[in-house]
Enzyme design. Structure first.
Site, PDB file in Angstrom:
ATOM      1  N   CYS A 191       0.863  -1.167   0.000  1.00  0.00           N
ATOM      2  CA  CYS A 191       0.000   0.000   0.000  1.00  0.00           C
ATOM      3  C   CYS A 191       0.904   1.221   0.000  1.00  0.00           C
ATOM      4  CB  CYS A 191      -0.909   0.002   1.224  1.00  0.00           C
ATOM      5  SG  CYS A 191      -2.015   1.435   1.336  1.00  0.00           S
TER       6      CYS A 191
ATOM      7  N   CYS B  23     -11.200  14.786   4.262  1.00  0.00           N
ATOM      8  CA  CYS B  23     -12.175  13.855   4.840  1.00  0.00           C
ATOM      9  C   CYS B  23     -11.975  13.825   6.354  1.00  0.00           C
ATOM     10  CB  CYS B  23     -12.013  12.468   4.243  1.00  0.00           C
ATOM     11  SG  CYS B  23     -12.243  12.425   2.441  1.00  0.00           S
TER      12      CYS B  23
END
Length: 390
Positions: free
Chosen positions: A132, A143
């Site tokens: 990742c 967010c």
């Protein structure tokens, strides 16, 4: 803590507008991975070396994961330092490394040449190894449940800074430093720090370096690469036209605009219907199933009626829902859904015929949520005094 107030519609940058919120720090040094093979040949020739040295250097970086010039024994001794200095400069230095799951999950906090902090995670499973990676230092999407979003954006990462995260993981795997013996990176997900499609040119170049065969790149299958987005609609359309076979992951997190305006503020520019239409266009062009990412947040977006609404939006589409039990950030009111609510959410999606899985929650004990580890380390205006090529 109350939810972050979504920015005004004009305050959210589009892919054509650089999402740079902090002052520019200058570009990272040019690296071999920033260039295609023809560019590397030209760079080597500019150094007065035969152009085939570019292939040798590329095989070392992308195929053997060679870290130090002294190990490049097929290069003339008198040329190694100059070639490595010009095309393999130090870009990322490990600031902290943490592991869990008996060593099969490894999170690294990297400090870039200018002090910017980014994270990558290596996760070894019985049948695959996934990296990742981060595409930006920080994130400008704001967010409120995300540690990276709370920190804001520092800058875009270069192509080589992105690729270097994967090469570093490949190096420790090949060296047998991860339990399970020597191995290779099989999957890459652009789900670390940053909004990948807001750094479009460098992310696409990184995808090509990761998937082109050695010596052009690392030779990872395009079908094993996932690029995530909060829903930058023009960039999704552009990605569909690239001729790539990567998986598109849409971080939806709410099926209704009222809630998504708060959870994913860019929704004020491109709302749920527009984002999903772009996703279905991507699926139609590429034949690839779209992954719908949905972080389950207790009493916020985990209601049964929202599961039904999501199911009705996705029914019959080439899509799969990846439910993510939220990994809460310290001091945040946002936390993971109750097990019962999670099970009911899954049941209702399946009742609509929508494929759904619940993501394996790795890394909770090592600040596994994106941005948590970086938030725990003080920033620095300068890189470490002594670094070696990555």
């Amino acid at each position: 803590m109350s939810p972050a107030r979504p920015p005004a519609r004009d305050a959210v940058a589009s892919p054509s507008v650089p999402l740079i919120l902090a002052g520019r720090r200058g570009k990272p040094p040019r690296h071999l991975a920033d260039l295609d093979l023809a560019g590397r040949r030209a760079a080597v020739a500019d150094l007065g070396e035969p152009s085939f040295r570019a292939v040798q250097l590329s095989k070392h970086f992308f195929g053997r994961y060679t870290e130090h010039p002294d190990d490049m024994t097929d290069l003339p001794l008198t040329s190694r330092a100059a070639l490595a200095g010009a095309l393999l400069p130090a870009l990322l230095t490990a600031e902290r490394e943490l592991s869990c799951d008996d060593g099969t999950t490894r999170k690294t906090l990297w400090r870039a040449f200018d002090g910017a902090l980014v994270e990558s995670v290596l996760m070894r499973y019985p049948d695959r190894v996934t990296m990742c990676v981060s595409s930006q230092a920080g994130c400008g999407m704001a967010c409120p449940f995300c540690a990276t979003g709370q920190a804001g954006l520092t800058r875009n990462l270069s192509t080589a800074e992105i690729v270097g995260q994967v090469v570093a993981g490949a190096r420790v795997l090949a060296g047998g430093q991860v339990p399970g013996g020597p191995g290779r990176v099989s999957n890459v997900v652009f789900m670390g720090m940053g909004e990948p499609l807001a750094n479009y040119p460098n992310v696409i170049a990184a995808v090509r370096r990761l998937t082109d065969p050695v010596p052009e790149g690392m030779g990872i299958s395009q079908r094993s690469v996932t690029v995530s987005t909060v829903g930058l609609v023009p960039a999704i359309a552009k990605l569909a036209a690239e001729g790539l076979s990567v998986t598109l992951a849409v971080s939806l997190h709410a099926p209704d605009d009222e809630l998504r305006d708060t959870l994913v503020p860019v929704n004020r520019r491109w709302q749920v219907a527009e984002v999903l239409d772009a996703a279905w266009d991507y699926a139609a062009v590429t034949g690839r199933r779209v992954s719908i990412e949905y972080a389950l947040i207790k009493d916020i977006n985990d209601q049964a009626w929202r599961a039904d609404l999501l199911g009705s939006l996705l029914a019959g589409r080439l899509a799969h829902v990846n439910l993510i039990p939220l990994n809460p950030t310290p001091g945040s009111k946002w936390t993971a859904s109750r097990p019962g609510a999670q099970r009911e959410f899954v049941r209702r999606l399946e009742a609509h015929g929508v494929p759904v899985t619940v993501r394996d929650t790795r890394g909770r004990e090592i600040d596994g949520a994106c941005g948590q580890l970086a938030a725990s380390v003080a920033p620095s205006a300068s890189p470490p005094a002594s670094v070696r090529p990555s």
